[in-house]
Design an enzyme around this catalytic site. Sequence first.
Site, short mmCIF file in Angstrom:
data_model
loop_
_atom_site.label_atom_id
_atom_site.label_comp_id
_atom_site.label_asym_id
_atom_site.label_seq_id
_atom_site.Cartn_x
_atom_site.Cartn_y
_atom_site.Cartn_z
N ASP A 149 0.83 -1.04 -0.11
CA ASP A 149 -0.14 -0.13 -0.07
C ASP A 149 0.55 1.20 0.40
O ASP A 149 2.04 1.66 0.68
CB ASP A 149 -0.70 0.19 1.14
CG ASP A 149 -2.08 -1.28 0.83
OD1 ASP A 149 -2.49 -1.16 -0.12
OD2 ASP A 149 -2.35 -1.82 2.34
N ASP A 183 -7.23 -1.07 -4.52
CA ASP A 183 -8.45 -0.45 -3.43
C ASP A 183 -9.17 -0.05 -4.26
O ASP A 183 -10.29 0.20 -3.58
CB ASP A 183 -7.29 -0.05 -2.01
CG ASP A 183 -6.66 -1.40 -1.59
OD1 ASP A 183 -7.27 -2.84 -1.42
OD2 ASP A 183 -5.75 -0.65 -1.15
#
Length: 219
Positions: A149, A183
């Site tokens: 991430d 995401d």
Amino acid sequence: MSIKKSVLLIFLVLLIDQISKIYIKTHFVLGESYEVFEWFKIHFIENSGAAWGAKLNDFLPITENTAKLILTVFRLFAVAGIGYWLYDSIKKHFSTTLILAVSLIFAGALGNIIDSVFYGVLFNESNGQVATMFSDEPYGSWFFGKVVDMLYFPMIDTTWPSWVPFFGGKNFSFFDPVFNIADMAISTGVGILLVFNKKAFGHKSEEIPTDESALQENE
């Protein structure tokens, strides 16, 4: 929406997602940040759990490795299910809105699955060093990779005024989650289904009648 357009969209999302993750993994040390704007930073973290960093072993009496394996296997089944949903929607000529949303969800889920399945054997550790791809000393094994991430939007980072009851003097920040392109694709797809629910699950997309079907209608 045709299957070619759907595949192209999935390929583009996966390409951008994986390029961004590999770049971050091979250029940033774990925890390193780069400020793009005051409200947007590139912040490298790794997520070995589920959404929002939750872990199954936080709730169940199992080891962290077992929890990770269960989560990865679940993701694989989920991706297979979403893939079938997408194929069935295209085959039955469901609405373009639905196919677009499911394509984005599938691409995002597949993007994170790639991390979980392969990254443990492709990269070495990022803690305290910049990782190397195809390392002789990988940080994990098959199915035990961590999701990369890096997108962080700390739009508000301030301190509560001292006169505010209970919270006075404490730090307050808005939008703490760090996420990735995969995401974003999943969230966008789910958002389309929620906002355009009637359009997504309404009538099938219009098909151009063949000459034979047109003759049958006129009889």
